[in-house]
Scaffold this motif. Structure first.
Motif, PDB file in Angstrom:
ATOM      1  N   GLY A 196       0.815  -1.192   0.000  1.00  0.00           N
ATOM      2  CA  GLY A 196       0.000   0.000   0.000  1.00  0.00           C
ATOM      3  C   GLY A 196       0.850   1.244   0.000  1.00  0.00           C
ATOM      4  N   SER A 197       0.211   2.364   0.281  1.00  0.00           N
ATOM      5  CA  SER A 197       0.898   3.661   0.322  1.00  0.00           C
ATOM      6  C   SER A 197       0.966   4.157   1.755  1.00  0.00           C
ATOM      7  N   VAL A 198       2.110   4.692   2.108  1.00  0.00           N
ATOM      8  CA  VAL A 198       2.313   5.165   3.472  1.00  0.00           C
ATOM      9  C   VAL A 198       3.275   6.350   3.437  1.00  0.00           C
ATOM     10  N   GLN A 199       3.195   7.198   4.429  1.00  0.00           N
ATOM     11  CA  GLN A 199       4.129   8.319   4.507  1.00  0.00           C
ATOM     12  C   GLN A 199       5.435   7.858   5.149  1.00  0.00           C
ATOM     13  N   GLN A 211       2.803  -3.923  -4.281  1.00  0.00           N
ATOM     14  CA  GLN A 211       3.441  -2.602  -4.382  1.00  0.00           C
ATOM     15  C   GLN A 211       3.485  -1.909  -3.033  1.00  0.00           C
ATOM     16  N   VAL A 212       4.635  -1.348  -2.718  1.00  0.00           N
ATOM     17  CA  VAL A 212       4.806  -0.500  -1.541  1.00  0.00           C
ATOM     18  C   VAL A 212       5.276   0.867  -2.015  1.00  0.00           C
ATOM     19  N   THR A 213       4.541   1.902  -1.621  1.00  0.00           N
ATOM     20  CA  THR A 213       4.893   3.266  -2.010  1.00  0.00           C
ATOM     21  C   THR A 213       5.018   4.112  -0.757  1.00  0.00           C
ATOM     22  N   VAL A 214       6.166   4.741  -0.592  1.00  0.00           N
ATOM     23  CA  VAL A 214       6.425   5.577   0.577  1.00  0.00           C
ATOM     24  C   VAL A 214       6.625   7.002   0.100  1.00  0.00           C
ATOM     25  N   SER A 215       5.793   7.893   0.594  1.00  0.00           N
ATOM     26  CA  SER A 215       5.882   9.292   0.185  1.00  0.00           C
ATOM     27  C   SER A 215       6.589  10.118   1.256  1.00  0.00           C
ATOM     28  N   THR A 273      10.364   2.446  -1.611  1.00  0.00           N
ATOM     29  CA  THR A 273       9.318   2.285  -2.620  1.00  0.00           C
ATOM     30  C   THR A 273       9.752   1.281  -3.676  1.00  0.00           C
ATOM     31  N   PRO A 283      11.271   6.887   1.600  1.00  0.00           N
ATOM     32  CA  PRO A 283      10.887   6.930   0.175  1.00  0.00           C
ATOM     33  C   PRO A 283      11.685   5.945  -0.677  1.00  0.00           C
TER      34      PRO A 283
END
Length: 125
Positions: free
Chosen positions: A10-13, A120-124, A91, A88
């Protein structure tokens, strides 16, 4: 034939956490090693954490030391990757892999012959 199914991406900060799961179609004791790999766009697939499933010894890439933990639930035939303090640069598409033969380099993708479809791993930032 071994089937692996990942979940939990997932997406995480930045600074956040995620836990990935990998459900195997066989008893993990019947394998020799399981591991987590990742591949960012334009980069090669790299190993981040792996486990000798016969004795439970784990192996860690320098880039994730102190932040990622690998574990398993034997009864559920499931491997986990707990990812903390995400950055980040973490990601990537994360893959679960398994080997049914003796492994010498646990973090080398060439040692593994069974792969999941990836999550998918997305780090913002």
């Amino acid at each position: 034939q071994v089937q692996l199914l990942e979940s939990g991406g997932g997406s995480v900060q930045a600074g956040g956490s995620l836990r990935l799961s990998c459900a195997a179609s066989v008893d993990t004791f019947s394998l020799y090693s399981m591991g987590w790999f990742r591949q960012a766009p334009g980069k090669e697939r790299e190993g981040v954490k792996a486990m000798n499933t016969r004795v439970g010894i784990t192996y860690t890439a320098d880039s994730v030391k102190g932040r990622f933990t690998i574990s398993r639930d034997i009864a559920k035939r499931t491997l986990y990757l707990q990812m903390n303090s995400l950055k980040p640069e973490d990601t990537a598409m994360y893959y679960c892999a398994a080997a049914a033969h003796i492994v010498r380099d646990y973090l080398s993708r060439d040692e593994y012959n069974y792969w999941g479809q990836g999550t998918q791993v997305t780090v913002s930032s």
